[in-house]
Design an enzyme around this catalytic site. Structure first.
Site, mmCIF file in Angstrom:
data_model
loop_
_atom_site.group_PDB
_atom_site.id
_atom_site.type_symbol
_atom_site.label_atom_id
_atom_site.label_comp_id
_atom_site.label_asym_id
_atom_site.label_seq_id
_atom_site.Cartn_x
_atom_site.Cartn_y
_atom_site.Cartn_z
ATOM 1 N N GLY A 1 -25.473 -24.689 -2.293
ATOM 2 C CA GLY A 1 -25.363 -23.330 -1.756
ATOM 3 C C GLY A 1 -24.792 -22.378 -2.773
ATOM 4 N N ALA A 2 -25.191 -21.117 -2.645
ATOM 5 C CA ALA A 2 -24.648 -20.079 -3.538
ATOM 6 C C ALA A 2 -24.478 -18.782 -2.763
ATOM 7 C CB ALA A 2 -25.581 -19.876 -4.733
ATOM 8 N N SER B 1 -13.419 -17.911 17.662
ATOM 9 C CA SER B 1 -12.147 -17.317 17.215
ATOM 10 C C SER B 1 -11.314 -16.694 18.349
ATOM 11 C CB SER B 1 -12.401 -16.275 16.123
ATOM 12 O OG SER B 1 -12.879 -16.916 14.969
ATOM 13 N N ASP C 1 -11.462 -17.544 4.116
ATOM 14 C CA ASP C 1 -12.376 -18.697 4.200
ATOM 15 C C ASP C 1 -12.092 -19.694 3.070
ATOM 16 O OD1 ASP C 1 -13.886 -17.972 6.431
ATOM 17 O OD2 ASP C 1 -15.325 -16.817 5.252
ATOM 18 N N TYR D 1 -19.871 -26.028 11.442
ATOM 19 C CA TYR D 1 -19.073 -26.722 12.462
ATOM 20 C C TYR D 1 -19.824 -26.848 13.786
ATOM 21 C CZ TYR D 1 -18.058 -21.855 13.516
ATOM 22 O OH TYR D 1 -18.187 -20.520 13.777
ATOM 23 N N GLY E 1 -16.775 -28.877 9.385
ATOM 24 C CA GLY E 1 -16.372 -27.489 9.129
ATOM 25 C C GLY E 1 -15.344 -26.919 10.089
ATOM 26 N N GLY F 1 -22.334 -16.503 0.458
ATOM 27 C CA GLY F 1 -20.950 -16.040 0.568
ATOM 28 C C GLY F 1 -19.968 -17.183 0.775
ATOM 29 N N ALA F 2 -20.293 -18.105 1.677
ATOM 30 C CA ALA F 2 -19.360 -19.202 1.958
ATOM 31 C C ALA F 2 -19.238 -20.133 0.758
ATOM 32 C CB ALA F 2 -19.834 -19.970 3.186
ATOM 33 N N LYS G 1 -19.667 -9.700 6.054
ATOM 34 C CA LYS G 1 -18.593 -10.060 5.116
ATOM 35 C C LYS G 1 -18.699 -9.364 3.747
ATOM 36 C CE LYS G 1 -17.633 -14.590 7.112
ATOM 37 N NZ LYS G 1 -17.389 -16.009 6.865
ATOM 38 N N ASN H 1 -13.413 -11.640 4.972
ATOM 39 C CA ASN H 1 -13.557 -12.084 6.363
ATOM 40 C C ASN H 1 -12.386 -11.638 7.235
ATOM 41 O OD1 ASN H 1 -11.590 -13.898 5.423
ATOM 42 N ND2 ASN H 1 -12.183 -15.408 6.938
HETATM 43 P P1 NAP Z 1 -25.421 -16.943 3.302
HETATM 44 O O1 NAP Z 1 -24.616 -16.064 2.406
HETATM 45 O O2 NAP Z 1 -26.568 -16.387 4.057
HETATM 46 O O3 NAP Z 1 -25.945 -18.182 2.375
HETATM 47 C C1 NAP Z 1 -26.784 -19.174 2.909
HETATM 48 C C2 NAP Z 1 -26.942 -20.311 1.906
HETATM 49 O O4 NAP Z 1 -27.725 -21.337 2.530
HETATM 50 C C3 NAP Z 1 -27.680 -19.923 0.621
HETATM 51 O O5 NAP Z 1 -27.220 -20.712 -0.445
HETATM 52 C C4 NAP Z 1 -29.142 -20.279 0.988
HETATM 53 O O6 NAP Z 1 -29.960 -20.527 -0.139
HETATM 54 C C5 NAP Z 1 -28.911 -21.565 1.751
HETATM 55 N N1 NAP Z 1 -29.997 -21.872 2.681
HETATM 56 C C6 NAP Z 1 -30.279 -21.227 3.841
HETATM 57 N N2 NAP Z 1 -31.364 -21.777 4.430
HETATM 58 C C7 NAP Z 1 -31.775 -22.798 3.607
HETATM 59 C C8 NAP Z 1 -32.849 -23.732 3.659
HETATM 60 N N3 NAP Z 1 -33.709 -23.730 4.688
HETATM 61 N N4 NAP Z 1 -32.956 -24.621 2.657
HETATM 62 C C9 NAP Z 1 -32.070 -24.645 1.635
HETATM 63 N N5 NAP Z 1 -31.033 -23.770 1.526
HETATM 64 C C10 NAP Z 1 -30.892 -22.860 2.499
HETATM 65 O O7 NAP Z 1 -24.502 -17.642 4.426
HETATM 66 P P2 NAP Z 1 -22.960 -18.020 4.283
HETATM 67 O O8 NAP Z 1 -22.121 -16.889 4.755
HETATM 68 O O9 NAP Z 1 -22.734 -18.558 2.927
HETATM 69 O O10 NAP Z 1 -22.801 -19.184 5.393
HETATM 70 C C11 NAP Z 1 -23.350 -20.466 5.194
HETATM 71 C C12 NAP Z 1 -22.938 -21.368 6.359
HETATM 72 O O11 NAP Z 1 -21.528 -21.596 6.320
HETATM 73 C C13 NAP Z 1 -23.230 -20.785 7.739
HETATM 74 O O12 NAP Z 1 -23.827 -21.798 8.534
HETATM 75 C C14 NAP Z 1 -21.852 -20.446 8.292
HETATM 76 O O13 NAP Z 1 -21.779 -20.577 9.711
HETATM 77 C C15 NAP Z 1 -20.978 -21.483 7.607
HETATM 78 N N6 NAP Z 1 -19.580 -21.039 7.476
HETATM 79 C C16 NAP Z 1 -18.606 -21.833 8.016
HETATM 80 C C17 NAP Z 1 -17.273 -21.437 7.913
HETATM 81 C C18 NAP Z 1 -16.189 -22.277 8.544
HETATM 82 O O14 NAP Z 1 -15.112 -21.733 8.805
HETATM 83 N N7 NAP Z 1 -16.392 -23.563 8.752
HETATM 84 C C19 NAP Z 1 -16.929 -20.246 7.259
HETATM 85 C C20 NAP Z 1 -17.965 -19.488 6.678
HETATM 86 C C21 NAP Z 1 -19.285 -19.894 6.807
HETATM 87 P P3 NAP Z 1 -30.761 -19.303 -0.852
HETATM 88 O O15 NAP Z 1 -29.774 -18.634 -1.763
HETATM 89 O O16 NAP Z 1 -31.864 -19.975 -1.584
HETATM 90 O O17 NAP Z 1 -31.229 -18.393 0.263
#
Ligand code: NAP
Length: 292
Positions: free
Chosen positions: A132-133, A22, A107, A229, A250, A135-136, A71, A92
């Site tokens: 996924g469930a 960023s 986001d 990404y 991403g 934050g993102a 976040k 964010n």
């Molecule tokens: P988070 O709140 O920690 O959620 C992580 C998610 O991934 C949950 O659904 C979790 O499942 C799942 N997960 C993690 N490890 C896993 C595994 N080994 N097997 C299966 N499922 C798994 O994280 P977040 O903030 O949502 O971010 C998720 C990703 O999005 C990150 O990599 C982040 O860098 C990316 N992101 C990208 C952008 C962008 O601008 N492109 C913006 C935001 C985020 P459980 O619920 O079972 O733990």
């Protein structure tokens, strides 16, 4: 970039923060418009977040982005949050509006802009599956529901979390049907064949591992998206491409969330082309560094 007594400060709070793209993207945008601002990375430990948020007013910092792990935990320290951020449950971007700290979620809008601009995808009336469930994922799902997607399947490793989210959003978005499914249903042909959009919104892509998915079960027109990404071509996207499916990474979400934040802070139109160019170069450098 010339720093003067009138330079305004923006930044990002994260822990860790050293891999963030960023600052390069935002400083290039600010400089290209001749705005006397600077955007800095701040490594803020979780236990220091409240003090760091208070310092926005102490130091006259006019806005920051928040990244992992702040976040959700930042919300109690803000004066208000937008309806969108409240529904998603994650902030964010903080806007310091004359001393009042307002939390936004860009986001979600960034993901939707990327779908439209980078893939010409219109969610209205479509069927989507989101893995996924967290934050993102909540931002992705809320964005799709706001744009009247017809049906969303939610698959999450911890299935109860997916079920809770489907119920919660089912009460909030009347136009969309939400169904939580187990990860084992990712190869259920009746679900897979109904998809227009298939999104990985977990952090799995970063680790290089992949769910066992047969993309041949999806229709050929399906759009496959991964919000991770780094790397740009995740194992999930690689497999989809090998199956001849159209993919989107991403980086676009990162670009457009940054552009929306930029516009909130500066009230100026974000120079998208410049921001995109910087992001692509930075992502390439990160990839070369990882390969070497
Ligand atoms: P988070 O709140 O920690 O959620 C992580 C998610 O991934 C949950 O659904 C979790 O499942 C799942 N997960 C993690 N490890 C896993 C595994 N080994 N097997 C299966 N499922 C798994 O994280 P977040 O903030 O949502 O971010 C998720 C990703 O999005 C990150 O990599 C982040 O860098 C990316 N992101 C990208 C952008 C962008 O601008 N492109 C913006 C935001 C985020 P459980 O619920 O079972 O733990």
């Amino acid at each position: 970039m010339r720093i003067t007594g009138e330079t305004r400060i923006l930044g990002i709070f994260g822990y860790p923060v050293k891999h963030t793209l960023s600052p390069s993207m935002q400083n290039a945008a600010l400089e290209s418009l001749g705005l006397n601002y600077i955007y800095l990375p701040f490594e803020v430990r979780p236990e220091e977040l409240e003090d760091a948020v208070r310092s926005l007013n102490t130091l006259g910092i006019i806005g920051v982005n928040l990244t992992i792990p702040h976040k959700e935990s930042v919300i109690p320290f803000l004066d208000e949050i937008t309806d969108e951020a409240e529904v998603i449950g994650s902030v964010n971007t903080i806007e310091n509006k004359n001393g009042r700290l307002i939390g936004h979620n860009t986001d979600s809008g960034g993901f939707m802009m990327s779908l439209r601009a980078d893939a010409g995808f219109n969610a209205n009336g479509k069927t989507a599956l989101v893995i996924g469930a967290g934050g993102a994922a909540r931002g992705v799902i809320a964005g799709l529901a706001r744009e009247m997607v017809h049906r969303i399947f939610i698959a999450n490793r911890t299935m109860e979390k997916g079920e809770r989210l489907a119920k919660e959003f089912g009460n909030k978005f009347e136009g969309t049907e939400f169904t939580a499914i187990p990860m084992s249903s990712l190869n259920d042909s009746s679900i897979m064949s109904s998809l227009d959009l298939f999104v990985n919104a977990t952090s799995m892509g970063m680790e290089g591992t992949i769910f066992d998915i047969q993309f041949s079960l999806t229709p050929t027109h399906v759009l496959v998206s991964d919000i991770v990404y780094n790397p740009q071509l995740t194992a999930f996207l690689k497999k989809a491409r090998e199956g001849g499916r159209k993919t989107i990474g991403g980086l676009g979400m990162l670009l457009y969330q940054g552009a929306i934040s930029f516009e909130i802070w500066t009230s100026r139109k974000a120079p998208i082309a410049i921001m995109k160019d910087v992001l692509q170069k930075e992502a390439q450098l990160a990839r070369q560094a990882a390969d070497s």
